[in-house]
Scaffold this motif. Sequence first.
Motif, PDB file in Angstrom:
ATOM      1  N   SER A   1       0.809  -1.216   0.000  1.00  8.52           N
ATOM      2  CA  SER A   1       0.000   0.000   0.000  1.00  8.52           C
ATOM      3  C   SER A   1       0.842   1.267   0.000  1.00  8.52           C
ATOM      4  O   SER A   1       0.367   2.333  -0.381  1.00  8.52           O
ATOM      5  N   SER A   2       2.108   1.175   0.411  1.00  7.24           N
ATOM      6  CA  SER A   2       2.961   2.360   0.429  1.00  7.24           C
ATOM      7  C   SER A   2       3.664   2.598  -0.913  1.00  7.24           C
ATOM      8  O   SER A   2       4.350   3.607  -1.085  1.00  7.24           O
ATOM      9  N   LEU A   3       3.482   1.696  -1.875  1.00  7.55           N
ATOM     10  CA  LEU A   3       4.089   1.855  -3.195  1.00  7.55           C
ATOM     11  C   LEU A   3       3.364   2.977  -3.935  1.00  7.55           C
ATOM     12  O   LEU A   3       2.189   2.858  -4.266  1.00  7.55           O
ATOM     13  N   ALA A   4       4.070   4.088  -4.189  1.00  4.95           N
ATOM     14  CA  ALA A   4       3.448   5.238  -4.843  1.00  4.95           C
ATOM     15  C   ALA A   4       3.776   5.314  -6.327  1.00  4.95           C
ATOM     16  O   ALA A   4       2.997   5.835  -7.115  1.00  4.95           O
ATOM     17  N   SER A   5       4.936   4.772  -6.707  1.00  4.26           N
ATOM     18  CA  SER A   5       5.385   4.878  -8.086  1.00  4.26           C
ATOM     19  C   SER A   5       6.217   3.658  -8.451  1.00  4.26           C
ATOM     20  O   SER A   5       6.954   3.132  -7.616  1.00  4.26           O
ATOM     21  N   ILE A   6       6.102   3.232  -9.701  1.00  5.63           N
ATOM     22  CA  ILE A   6       6.919   2.129 -10.181  1.00  5.63           C
ATOM     23  C   ILE A   6       7.315   2.392 -11.631  1.00  5.63           C
ATOM     24  O   ILE A   6       6.514   2.916 -12.412  1.00  5.63           O
ATOM     25  N   THR A   7       8.556   2.077 -11.940  1.00  2.00           N
ATOM     26  CA  THR A   7       9.046   2.156 -13.313  1.00  2.00           C
ATOM     27  C   THR A   7       9.318   0.731 -13.783  1.00  2.00           C
ATOM     28  O   THR A   7      10.016  -0.025 -13.106  1.00  2.00           O
TER      29      THR A   7
END
Length: 99
Positions: free
Chosen positions: A19-25
């Motif tokens: 849930s703390s993942l805000a951005s992913i590349t």
Amino acid sequence: CEIGNNVSSIDNDAFYSYSSLASITIGNSVTSIGEYAFRGCSGLETIICRRTTPPNIYSNTFNGIDKTIITIYVPAESVNEYKVAQNWSEYADRIQAIQ
């Protein structure tokens, strides 16, 4: 978080409930993203997918993501391809060119 260019697929449930993942590349070598890979990632706001050909995804790959806040960035020459690709088309109004 960044998925490097040495990765070809993202497994089922890979980021389940981060849930703390805000951005992913996602690197340009990823060809598939598994079922429920981002399920419950309620804080995810930005996905940058560097692959010009849309990776294969399932209808449930992004289950639990708030579709009103997510922005998906893809290579400029691929925006239209992503917008019509199977299962990506559900997010067509959220897909933009990488700046």
